[in-house]
Design a protein around this motif. Structure first.
Motif, PDB file in Angstrom:
ATOM      1  N   LEU A 187       3.008  14.136 -27.977  1.00 38.39           N
ATOM      2  CA  LEU A 187       4.311  13.293 -28.153  1.00 38.39           C
ATOM      3  C   LEU A 187       3.728  11.920 -28.188  1.00 38.39           C
ATOM      4  O   LEU A 187       4.322  10.820 -28.818  1.00 38.39           O
ATOM      5  N   ILE A 188       2.688  11.541 -27.015  1.00 39.50           N
ATOM      6  CA  ILE A 188       2.146  10.409 -26.795  1.00 39.50           C
ATOM      7  C   ILE A 188       1.701   9.640 -28.073  1.00 39.50           C
ATOM      8  O   ILE A 188       1.808   8.613 -28.590  1.00 39.50           O
ATOM      9  N   LYS A 189       0.839  10.297 -28.831  1.00 41.68           N
ATOM     10  CA  LYS A 189       0.203  10.050 -29.936  1.00 41.68           C
ATOM     11  C   LYS A 189       1.255   9.526 -31.095  1.00 41.68           C
ATOM     12  O   LYS A 189       1.143   8.666 -31.756  1.00 41.68           O
ATOM     13  N   LYS A 190       2.383  10.358 -31.194  1.00 36.54           N
ATOM     14  CA  LYS A 190       3.301  10.116 -32.283  1.00 36.54           C
ATOM     15  C   LYS A 190       4.166   8.702 -31.626  1.00 36.54           C
ATOM     16  O   LYS A 190       4.452   8.054 -32.799  1.00 36.54           O
ATOM     17  N   TYR A 191       4.322   8.647 -30.718  1.00 40.41           N
ATOM     18  CA  TYR A 191       5.179   7.416 -30.156  1.00 40.41           C
ATOM     19  C   TYR A 191       4.130   6.113 -30.494  1.00 40.41           C
ATOM     20  O   TYR A 191       4.467   5.117 -30.975  1.00 40.41           O
ATOM     21  N   GLN A 192       2.734   6.122 -30.030  1.00 34.88           N
ATOM     22  CA  GLN A 192       1.779   5.109 -30.458  1.00 34.88           C
ATOM     23  C   GLN A 192       1.826   4.949 -31.912  1.00 34.88           C
ATOM     24  O   GLN A 192       1.413   3.825 -32.266  1.00 34.88           O
ATOM     25  N   ALA A 193       1.744   5.965 -32.689  1.00 33.81           N
ATOM     26  CA  ALA A 193       1.829   5.798 -34.144  1.00 33.81           C
ATOM     27  C   ALA A 193       3.052   5.155 -34.698  1.00 33.81           C
ATOM     28  O   ALA A 193       3.125   4.996 -36.083  1.00 33.81           O
ATOM     29  N   THR A 243      13.387  10.968 -34.203  1.00 36.30           N
ATOM     30  CA  THR A 243      13.432  12.386 -34.654  1.00 36.30           C
ATOM     31  C   THR A 243      12.256  13.288 -34.965  1.00 36.30           C
ATOM     32  O   THR A 243      12.146  14.441 -34.600  1.00 36.30           O
ATOM     33  N   SER A 244      11.308  12.405 -35.243  1.00 34.35           N
ATOM     34  CA  SER A 244       9.679  12.900 -35.605  1.00 34.35           C
ATOM     35  C   SER A 244       9.051  13.375 -34.433  1.00 34.35           C
ATOM     36  O   SER A 244       8.589  14.599 -34.334  1.00 34.35           O
ATOM     37  N   ILE A 245       9.489  12.547 -33.391  1.00 36.39           N
ATOM     38  CA  ILE A 245       8.685  12.915 -31.906  1.00 36.39           C
ATOM     39  C   ILE A 245       9.415  14.133 -31.455  1.00 36.39           C
ATOM     40  O   ILE A 245       8.743  15.023 -30.838  1.00 36.39           O
ATOM     41  N   TYR A 246      10.804  14.087 -31.510  1.00 32.63           N
ATOM     42  CA  TYR A 246      11.383  15.510 -31.111  1.00 32.63           C
ATOM     43  C   TYR A 246      11.054  16.832 -31.728  1.00 32.63           C
ATOM     44  O   TYR A 246      11.056  17.799 -30.852  1.00 32.63           O
ATOM     45  N   GLU A 247      10.958  16.624 -32.882  1.00 32.75           N
ATOM     46  CA  GLU A 247      10.411  17.826 -33.637  1.00 32.75           C
ATOM     47  C   GLU A 247       9.051  18.266 -33.732  1.00 32.75           C
ATOM     48  O   GLU A 247       8.652  19.284 -34.160  1.00 32.75           O
TER      49      GLU A 247
END
Length: 550
Positions: free
Chosen positions: A166-172, A177-181
């Motif tokens: 999740l951290i990587k998705k957020y930092q990217a 929605t993408s983070i949640y999925e």
């Protein structure tokens, strides 16, 4: 059971829906046919006869409510048309006669337990670390960090959560929605067991928020409870951490332990922080003494013991409309079997005995126990009323949603856990189970406060029935979970040990399931089966401060 509806007792004027029943369904009971006036949800009830305002509502053959509206036969029973009502109770009405079940197939069975010097037998072998006051909780945590992994006790199944994904998705810069999925849950993993002390099941840390503040009675009751945990047959010994200035003094605990278990020969190490050179040396001393205690505890091995050494806590929580017709009566039959074998079942949760007091009074062997039960129930009820509550407020939203809409209705089903055997003793909170046969123990209905009390009074195994599911466990006493229905057993199989929903489907009877439960109890008591609550690391411990808790 294999029916879409059931009348539990011939006196009942409300009927339980075993399956969802649509409006218009024809119901045949007692040579009469009624038509359902509305949809009746599974586990809920409908009126057998026309009921006028003020009419008494009976279920399990006892009063469970009174009609607040005119109710037509075939109409649903809801919180809108009935309210709680319970029968009163008086002195014992007659001597109680009991026909025990046949135990021929069980009388030669034993369980493998830990034999203590005072004659008790444990189903587990734990060392305790106990703070006498909440100020010591941090030091307890330091001991846990120092001991558990090094000694091989961090070995439970665990769920692996990859938060870094999740951290990587957020930092990217990904969208919410993408983070949640993003999938982050991996399959359970079995951590490696490499215990230094093979015969010690673990170290348990009884953190709590008591010991100081409050009233002096709170400190005294806490010390009595902690003494009960040390004296429990599942415990080899304990390390006690005291600050020094708190209400719960070491002397109170020592006197409590001497009173309830004068024959105990267990090692108990008492350490006081305010008498220590500094915190570091205090922790060092505690770790060393605990390690030495574990060496002694490890010398005890499992050996065969008679089933009469089992002290069985009877508990229910997250109950539903099936609890009183599947899991609870099946556990009650297992309880009767255990009594016939010389064991000691313990029925607790006094707020959930409201409405069946007279039956229990009549089952007391001694008049003094009948009087004690009457006094405890009356005092508990009066105290609840005094603070603006009452037993009628006991059913939870989950209970009501699943068909238990009055306290008496819930209680009548909950009491089925106690089977039909005579009551040999009535105990107040923290008093010890000593007599073989069915005991009553005053605890709240709150699941964890009750299971905490059961273990503190000496229960070496607890069976917990549930219709909605609860992850409750206890630090020292295995808690075996029974599901009242198959849907729950399948949906929450990670916390359920036995499915009694087969009674509802007709695959089992109360008696056949009760026998299966007793066999499962023997397996758990012998350490051959690890209950789900232990696997999941549920170590719930909440002392009752004797305030009003339903």
């Amino acid at each position: 059971m294999q029916s879409s509806y059931v009348q539990i007792d011939p006196l009942d004027n409300i009927i339980v829906a075993i399956t969802d029943l649509p409006a218009g369904t024809l119901v045949e009971i007692n040579n009469q046919t009624i038509t359902l006036k509305e949809n009746i949800k599974q586990k809920h009830k409908f009126a057998l006869n026309d009921l006028s305002i003020g009419a008494n509502i009976f279920m399990y053959g006892v009063l469970v409510g009174v009609a607040t509206q005119n109710i037509d036969s075939g109409s649903a029973i809801t919180v809108s048309n009935i309210k709680h009502a319970a029968a009163g109770y008086n002195k014992q009405e007659n001597s109680y006669q009991w026909n025990p079940p046949s135990v021929e197939k069980f009388k030669e069975l034993t369980f493998d337990g830990y034999h203590r010097k005072d004659g008790k037998v444990g189903t587990a072998n734990y060392w305790l670390v106990i703070p006498l006051v909440f100020c010591e909780n941090r030091n307890v945590e330091l001991l846990e960090a120092s001991l558990n992994e090094a000694l091989g006790y961090s070995d439970k199944k665990d769920i692996s959560i990859d938060t870094t994904a999740l951290i990587k998705k957020y930092q990217a810069g990904e969208t919410e929605t993408s983070i949640y999925e993003t999938p982050i849950l991996t399959t359970q993993k079995e951590l490696k067991k490499n215990r230094v002390f093979k015969n010690v099941d673990g170290i348990k840390y009884l953190k709590h928020d008591g010991g100081c503040g409050g009233i002096r009675q709170d400190a005294e009751v806490l010390c009595n409870l902690l003494a009960g945990y040390i004296a429990n047959a599942n415990v080899a010994g304990a390390t006690i951490l005291s600050l020094g200035c708190q209400n719960a003094q070491m002397e109170i605990l020592e006197k409590a332990l001497e009173k309830i278990s004068p024959k105990t020969k267990k090692t108990v190490h008492y350490l006081e922080q305010q008498q220590s050179r500094n915190e570091h040396s205090f922790i060092e001393e505690a770790v060393k003494l605990t390690f030495l205690g574990l060496i002694e505890a490890n010398k005890v091995k499992r050996e065969p013991a008679p089933l009469s050494k089992i002290k069985l806590g009877l508990e229910c929580g997250g109950s539903d409309g099936f609890s009183g017709i599947s899991a609870n009566p099946a556990l009650g039959y297992a309880s009767d079997l255990l009594v016939a074998l010389g064991g000691s079942p313990v029925l607790a949760e006094f707020p959930e005995l409201n409405g069946v007091e007279q039956e229990l009074i009549n089952r007391c062997i001694r008049e003094e126990d009948a009087q004690k039960f009457t006094k405890l129930m009356s005092s508990y009820s009066s105290a609840a009323v005094a603070v603006g509550s009452g037993f009628e407020n006991n059913p939870s939203p989950g209970n009501i949603k699943d068909g238990l809409i009055t306290d008496a209705m819930k209680s009548a089903g909950a009491a089925k856990k106690g089977g039909t055997s005579p009551i040999v003793e009535v105990l107040d909170y923290t008093e010890q189970v000593e007599k073989p046969g069915l005991n009553l123990l005053c605890t709240p209905g709150n699941d964890v406060e009750s299971t905490t009390g059961l273990a503190g009074s000496g229960c070496n195994i607890i069976v917990f029935t549930t219709g909605l599911g609860t992850p409750t466990g206890n630090p020292i006493t295995p808690i075996l979970k029974l599901a009242s229905n198959t849907t729950l057993a399948e949906k929450m199989d990670d916390i359920i040990d036995v499915n009694t929903g087969t009674i509802i489907s007709g695959e089992d009877t109360i008696e056949s399931m009760g026998e299966k439960i007793l066999l499962k109890i023997i397996e758990v008591a012998s350490g051959r089966i690890e209950v789900k609550a232990e696997i999941n690391g549920n170590n719930d411990f909440i002392p009752w401060k004797r305030g009003i808790s339903l």
